[in-house]
Design an enzyme around this catalytic site. Structure first.
Site, mmCIF file in Angstrom:
data_model
loop_
_atom_site.group_PDB
_atom_site.id
_atom_site.type_symbol
_atom_site.label_atom_id
_atom_site.label_comp_id
_atom_site.label_asym_id
_atom_site.label_seq_id
_atom_site.Cartn_x
_atom_site.Cartn_y
_atom_site.Cartn_z
ATOM 1 N N ASP A 109 0.754 -1.229 -0.020
ATOM 2 C CA ASP A 109 0.184 -0.109 -0.103
ATOM 3 C C ASP A 109 0.668 1.268 -0.053
ATOM 4 O O ASP A 109 2.034 1.081 0.206
ATOM 5 C CB ASP A 109 -1.015 -0.005 1.221
ATOM 6 C CG ASP A 109 -0.228 -0.328 2.585
ATOM 7 O OD1 ASP A 109 0.932 -0.405 2.493
ATOM 8 O OD2 ASP A 109 -0.912 -0.821 3.323
ATOM 9 N N ASN A 141 -7.908 -2.636 14.008
ATOM 10 C CA ASN A 141 -9.242 -3.184 13.658
ATOM 11 C C ASN A 141 -9.305 -4.298 12.726
ATOM 12 O O ASN A 141 -10.335 -4.759 12.034
ATOM 13 C CB ASN A 141 -9.693 -2.061 13.071
ATOM 14 C CG ASN A 141 -9.179 -1.444 11.857
ATOM 15 O OD1 ASN A 141 -8.360 -2.118 11.274
ATOM 16 N ND2 ASN A 141 -9.695 -0.422 11.119
ATOM 17 N N GLU A 176 -9.899 -2.125 4.982
ATOM 18 C CA GLU A 176 -10.655 -1.801 6.258
ATOM 19 C C GLU A 176 -11.605 -2.666 6.509
ATOM 20 O O GLU A 176 -12.168 -3.321 5.802
ATOM 21 C CB GLU A 176 -10.710 -0.393 6.162
ATOM 22 C CG GLU A 176 -9.867 0.756 6.271
ATOM 23 C CD GLU A 176 -9.054 0.641 7.674
ATOM 24 O OE1 GLU A 176 -8.748 -0.059 8.342
ATOM 25 O OE2 GLU A 176 -8.245 1.917 7.610
HETATM 26 C C1 GLP Z 1 -0.531 0.177 8.345
HETATM 27 C C2 GLP Z 1 -0.021 -0.556 7.059
HETATM 28 C C3 GLP Z 1 -0.467 -1.961 7.553
HETATM 29 C C4 GLP Z 1 -0.064 -2.387 8.651
HETATM 30 C C5 GLP Z 1 -0.540 -1.752 9.917
HETATM 31 C C6 GLP Z 1 -0.219 -1.962 11.336
HETATM 32 O O1 GLP Z 1 -1.860 0.454 8.655
HETATM 33 N N1 GLP Z 1 -0.960 -0.143 6.231
HETATM 34 O O2 GLP Z 1 -0.006 -2.692 6.356
HETATM 35 O O3 GLP Z 1 -0.036 -3.651 9.020
HETATM 36 O O4 GLP Z 1 -0.262 -0.376 9.850
HETATM 37 O O5 GLP Z 1 0.918 -1.346 11.610
HETATM 38 P P1 GLP Z 1 1.896 -1.592 12.849
HETATM 39 O O6 GLP Z 1 2.899 -2.771 12.440
HETATM 40 O O7 GLP Z 1 2.698 -0.333 12.991
HETATM 41 O O8 GLP Z 1 0.995 -1.988 13.954
#
Ligand code: GLP
Length: 246
Positions: A67, A137, A144
């Site tokens: 992403d 979430n 989402e």
């Molecule tokens: C972002 C990314 C996700 C990732 C998520 C969790 O939203 N787009 O791909 O899995 O964060 O992030 P973290 O690993 O910092 O908890």
């Protein structure tokens, strides 16, 4: 679904890095799906160490990222383009032409055209291992809650919970982008195998939901129960609540 519980973040990172490194050693022309967020940073550090020790080379590896934020420039420190170059690509011998990160800049129609092009590229890519984190979430990539399991690469409106979770990387909530381009759930599920990292007490409730086994679009990561080769590497803090209840 295979679940590996590790003592802490460091051990989680080691287990995940070893899985990715083994894949590249087995097939130096592997295609990896990569993720951003705090969860994979340690994994990338271990991969860089292995590269520096000449255990592995990425010169023929291709990568596809999940992403990218809309509305911030490619050289913004929080763009996923910068994240990936700072945390991995600049430190190993991967060729820039083999790196693929969704492009999320330009007018609405330009971004849509870029989504379509990324989607077509993914159909041909044949990803060997897709690395994933998980949002609080249950989001994967930026899919989402409520996203169809048939969704392909698209422009998503980020959930407020996601913007709140990610505001720690920005000066204020107002700076957190409202939109992003993400691989869809369908693209993610097309990977041959999936490796998910989950770390920290803040994800304990998320792990309880994930491991409940209920498959629902309200919790996008639950789709992984429909994939035949999934490994979840979770540290004890993230696993703690589930362990208490089971
Ligand atoms: C972002 C990314 C996700 C990732 C998520 C969790 O939203 N787009 O791909 O899995 O964060 O992030 P973290 O690993 O910092 O908890």
């Amino acid at each position: 679904m295979k679940v590996i519980v590790t003592k802490n973040y460091d051990e989680m990172s080691k287990v995940a890095a070893d899985i990715l490194i083994e894949q590249v050693k087995k097939n130096p022309r592997s295609t990896l799906g990569l993720a951003t967020g705090s969860s994979p940073i340690g994994t990338y550090q271990k991969i860089i160490e292995a590269y520096n020790n000449k255990e592995v080379s990425f010169k023929d590896v291709k990568t596809y990222n999940l992403d990218e934020y809309c509305g911030i420039s490619i050289d913004h420190p929080q763009s996923y383009y910068c994240f990936m170059h700072d945390n991995l690509f600049n430190h190993v011998d991967i060729k820039e032409e083999n790196v693929h990160i969704p492009s999320a800049r330009g007018t609405e129609s330009e971004i849509q055209a870029q989504c379509n092009a990324y989607n077509e590229a993914l159909k041909k890519a044949s990803i060997d291992i897709q690395l994933l984190g998980i949002g609080g979430n249950g989001h994967i990539g930026f899919n989402e809650p409520g996203t169809s399991f048939e969704q392909e690469t698209f422009v998503v409106t980020l959930a407020e919970r996601t913007r709140e979770d990610n505001k720690r990387f920005f000066n204020s909530i107002d700076e957190v982008p409202t939109h992003a381009v993400t691989m869809g759930i369908k693209n993610i599920m097309q990977a041959k195998s999936i490796l998910m990292l989950i770390s920290g007490k803040g994800k304990a409730d998320t792990v309880v939901k994930l491991l409940s086994g209920e498959v629902t679009t309200d919790f996008p990561a639950s789709v992984l129960y429909r994939h035949e080769d999934v490994t979840i590497v979770v540290d004890e803090d993230a696993y703690s609540k589930y362990a208490e209840q089971n």
